[in-house]
Scaffold this motif. Structure first.
Motif, PDB file in Angstrom:
ATOM      1  N   VAL A  20      12.734  64.460 -49.643  1.00 26.69           N
ATOM      2  CA  VAL A  20      12.807  65.798 -49.581  1.00 26.69           C
ATOM      3  C   VAL A  20      10.854  66.211 -49.203  1.00 26.69           C
ATOM      4  CG1 VAL A  20      13.459  67.503 -50.521  1.00 26.69           C
ATOM      5  CG2 VAL A  20      15.234  66.043 -49.876  1.00 26.69           C
ATOM      6  N   SER A  21      11.191  67.292 -48.339  1.00 23.65           N
ATOM      7  CA  SER A  21       9.827  67.601 -48.407  1.00 23.65           C
ATOM      8  C   SER A  21       9.462  68.447 -49.623  1.00 23.65           C
ATOM      9  CB  SER A  21       9.421  68.571 -47.087  1.00 23.65           C
ATOM     10  OG  SER A  21       9.360  67.196 -46.237  1.00 23.65           O
ATOM     11  N   SER A  22       8.128  68.651 -50.260  1.00 32.02           N
ATOM     12  CA  SER A  22       7.713  69.742 -51.705  1.00 32.02           C
ATOM     13  C   SER A  22       8.249  70.709 -50.965  1.00 32.02           C
ATOM     14  CB  SER A  22       6.922  69.723 -51.746  1.00 32.02           C
ATOM     15  OG  SER A  22       6.244  70.542 -52.643  1.00 32.02           O
ATOM     16  N   GLY A  23       9.367  72.132 -51.594  1.00 32.01           N
ATOM     17  CA  GLY A  23       9.649  73.111 -51.085  1.00 32.01           C
ATOM     18  C   GLY A  23      10.940  73.088 -50.038  1.00 32.01           C
ATOM     19  N   THR A  24      11.454  71.989 -50.095  1.00 39.62           N
ATOM     20  CA  THR A  24      12.919  72.196 -49.853  1.00 39.62           C
ATOM     21  C   THR A  24      14.092  72.721 -50.754  1.00 39.62           C
ATOM     22  OG1 THR A  24      12.331  70.547 -48.399  1.00 39.62           O
ATOM     23  CG2 THR A  24      14.885  70.994 -49.065  1.00 39.62           C
ATOM     24  N   PRO A  25      14.788  73.962 -50.358  1.00 39.50           N
ATOM     25  CA  PRO A  25      16.516  74.573 -51.363  1.00 39.50           C
ATOM     26  C   PRO A  25      16.924  73.406 -51.445  1.00 39.50           C
ATOM     27  CG  PRO A  25      15.946  75.799 -48.995  1.00 39.50           C
ATOM     28  CD  PRO A  25      14.610  74.378 -48.816  1.00 39.50           C
ATOM     29  N   GLY A  26      17.457  73.587 -52.936  1.00 37.79           N
ATOM     30  CA  GLY A  26      19.267  73.018 -52.722  1.00 37.79           C
ATOM     31  C   GLY A  26      19.756  73.674 -53.588  1.00 37.79           C
ATOM     32  N   GLU A  27      20.822  73.061 -54.022  1.00 38.90           N
ATOM     33  CA  GLU A  27      21.670  73.556 -55.434  1.00 38.90           C
ATOM     34  C   GLU A  27      22.381  72.511 -56.049  1.00 38.90           C
ATOM     35  OE1 GLU A  27      26.382  75.344 -55.614  1.00 38.90           O
ATOM     36  OE2 GLU A  27      25.052  76.125 -54.030  1.00 38.90           O
ATOM     37  N   ILE A  28      22.074  72.527 -57.332  1.00 36.94           N
ATOM     38  CA  ILE A  28      22.092  71.464 -58.329  1.00 36.94           C
ATOM     39  C   ILE A  28      24.377  71.347 -58.522  1.00 36.94           C
ATOM     40  CG2 ILE A  28      22.506  70.810 -60.603  1.00 36.94           C
ATOM     41  CD1 ILE A  28      20.819  72.474 -61.294  1.00 36.94           C
ATOM     42  N   VAL A  29      24.172  70.277 -58.509  1.00 35.81           N
ATOM     43  CA  VAL A  29      26.433  69.858 -57.637  1.00 35.81           C
ATOM     44  C   VAL A  29      26.669  69.157 -58.698  1.00 35.81           C
ATOM     45  CG1 VAL A  29      26.594  70.336 -54.977  1.00 35.81           C
ATOM     46  CG2 VAL A  29      25.680  68.052 -56.873  1.00 35.81           C
ATOM     47  N   ASN A  30      25.386  68.703 -59.503  1.00 33.06           N
ATOM     48  CA  ASN A  30      26.258  67.639 -61.306  1.00 33.06           C
ATOM     49  C   ASN A  30      24.711  67.634 -61.876  1.00 33.06           C
ATOM     50  OD1 ASN A  30      27.988  66.374 -62.814  1.00 33.06           O
ATOM     51  ND2 ASN A  30      28.304  65.189 -61.857  1.00 33.06           N
ATOM     52  N   VAL A  31      25.237  67.219 -63.282  1.00 32.24           N
ATOM     53  CA  VAL A  31      23.900  66.917 -64.533  1.00 32.24           C
ATOM     54  C   VAL A  31      24.627  66.094 -65.260  1.00 32.24           C
ATOM     55  CG1 VAL A  31      23.051  68.347 -65.984  1.00 32.24           C
ATOM     56  CG2 VAL A  31      23.257  69.300 -64.151  1.00 32.24           C
ATOM     57  N   GLY A  32      24.011  65.044 -64.831  1.00 37.65           N
ATOM     58  CA  GLY A  32      24.302  63.428 -65.550  1.00 37.65           C
ATOM     59  C   GLY A  32      22.796  63.148 -66.863  1.00 37.65           C
ATOM     60  N   TYR A  33      22.711  62.271 -67.162  1.00 40.95           N
ATOM     61  CA  TYR A  33      22.222  62.071 -67.848  1.00 40.95           C
ATOM     62  C   TYR A  33      21.361  60.517 -67.728  1.00 40.95           C
ATOM     63  CZ  TYR A  33      20.435  62.027 -73.088  1.00 40.95           C
ATOM     64  OH  TYR A  33      19.108  61.209 -73.966  1.00 40.95           O
ATOM     65  N   HIS A  34      20.698  60.329 -67.849  1.00 42.44           N
ATOM     66  CA  HIS A  34      19.479  58.521 -68.269  1.00 42.44           C
ATOM     67  C   HIS A  34      19.608  58.874 -70.018  1.00 42.44           C
ATOM     68  CE1 HIS A  34      16.942  55.597 -67.728  1.00 42.44           C
ATOM     69  NE2 HIS A  34      17.216  55.738 -65.680  1.00 42.44           N
ATOM     70  N   GLU A  35      20.670  57.394 -70.297  1.00 42.99           N
ATOM     71  CA  GLU A  35      20.537  57.322 -71.472  1.00 42.99           C
ATOM     72  C   GLU A  35      18.994  56.249 -71.885  1.00 42.99           C
ATOM     73  OE1 GLU A  35      23.887  55.266 -73.352  1.00 42.99           O
ATOM     74  OE2 GLU A  35      24.827  56.954 -72.265  1.00 42.99           O
ATOM     75  N   GLU A  36      18.344  55.842 -71.181  1.00 46.35           N
ATOM     76  CA  GLU A  36      17.878  54.506 -71.404  1.00 46.35           C
ATOM     77  C   GLU A  36      16.398  55.986 -71.886  1.00 46.35           C
ATOM     78  OE1 GLU A  36      17.395  51.214 -68.767  1.00 46.35           O
ATOM     79  OE2 GLU A  36      19.183  50.604 -69.276  1.00 46.35           O
ATOM     80  N   LEU A  37      16.226  56.208 -70.714  1.00 44.24           N
ATOM     81  CA  LEU A  37      14.853  57.611 -70.558  1.00 44.24           C
ATOM     82  C   LEU A  37      14.640  59.132 -70.999  1.00 44.24           C
ATOM     83  CD1 LEU A  37      14.329  56.915 -67.055  1.00 44.24           C
ATOM     84  CD2 LEU A  37      13.086  55.714 -69.172  1.00 44.24           C
ATOM     85  N   ASN A  38      16.296  59.358 -71.803  1.00 44.01           N
ATOM     86  CA  ASN A  38      16.636  60.740 -72.649  1.00 44.01           C
ATOM     87  C   ASN A  38      16.452  61.478 -71.827  1.00 44.01           C
ATOM     88  OD1 ASN A  38      17.723  61.693 -74.622  1.00 44.01           O
ATOM     89  ND2 ASN A  38      15.451  61.844 -75.625  1.00 44.01           N
ATOM     90  N   LEU A  39      16.107  61.514 -70.733  1.00 42.18           N
ATOM     91  CA  LEU A  39      16.647  62.249 -70.562  1.00 42.18           C
ATOM     92  C   LEU A  39      17.558  63.392 -69.145  1.00 42.18           C
ATOM     93  CD1 LEU A  39      13.048  61.591 -67.969  1.00 42.18           C
ATOM     94  CD2 LEU A  39      13.027  63.250 -69.490  1.00 42.18           C
ATOM     95  N   PRO A  40      17.531  64.742 -68.949  1.00 40.11           N
ATOM     96  CA  PRO A  40      19.243  65.029 -67.615  1.00 40.11           C
ATOM     97  C   PRO A  40      18.354  64.447 -66.671  1.00 40.11           C
ATOM     98  CG  PRO A  40      17.598  67.039 -68.981  1.00 40.11           C
ATOM     99  CD  PRO A  40      17.398  65.881 -68.924  1.00 40.11           C
ATOM    100  N   VAL A  41      19.293  63.719 -65.327  1.00 40.73           N
ATOM    101  CA  VAL A  41      19.213  63.986 -64.369  1.00 40.73           C
ATOM    102  C   VAL A  41      20.181  65.158 -63.532  1.00 40.73           C
ATOM    103  CG1 VAL A  41      19.730  61.908 -62.283  1.00 40.73           C
ATOM    104  CG2 VAL A  41      19.145  61.226 -64.276  1.00 40.73           C
ATOM    105  N   TYR A  42      19.309  65.300 -62.607  1.00 39.33           N
ATOM    106  CA  TYR A  42      20.084  66.764 -61.605  1.00 39.33           C
ATOM    107  C   TYR A  42      20.376  66.160 -60.497  1.00 39.33           C
ATOM    108  CZ  TYR A  42      18.096  69.251 -65.314  1.00 39.33           C
ATOM    109  OH  TYR A  42      18.338  70.146 -66.791  1.00 39.33           O
TER     110      TYR A  42
END
Length: 79
Positions: free
Chosen positions: A37-59
């Motif tokens: 994906v190039s910078s500036g490319t539009p998209g739509e979030i289709v799911n929100v997950g979670y990376h437990e080890e990093l304590n971060l949401p993943v889209y």
């Protein structure tokens, strides 16, 4: 135990990539290091997950010509 970091974005929101995204090996059908994906490319979030080890949401973001790509908050912004 650390509380999960709250997701900044939600399913269904239109976003734009803020960086170029390359294959880190997660997409075996594409060459390692290939531009996904190039910078500036539009998209739509289709799911929100979670990376437990990093304590971060993943889209999981669907980009028109690249399919679904996993993104971190610092890689996307609202469109």
């Amino acid at each position: 135990m650390i509380d999960p970091r709250e997701a900044k974005y939600q399913w269904g929101q239109r976003i734009v990539s803020t960086v170029d995204m390359f294959n880190d090996g997660s997409y075996p059908e594409r060459e390692a290091g290939a531009l996904l994906v190039s910078s500036g490319t539009p998209g739509e979030i289709v799911n929100v997950g979670y990376h437990e080890e990093l304590n971060l949401p993943v889209y999981m973001v669907e980009f028109q010509h690249s399919g679904v790509v996993g993104c971190l908050e610092e890689e996307i912004a609202l469109a």
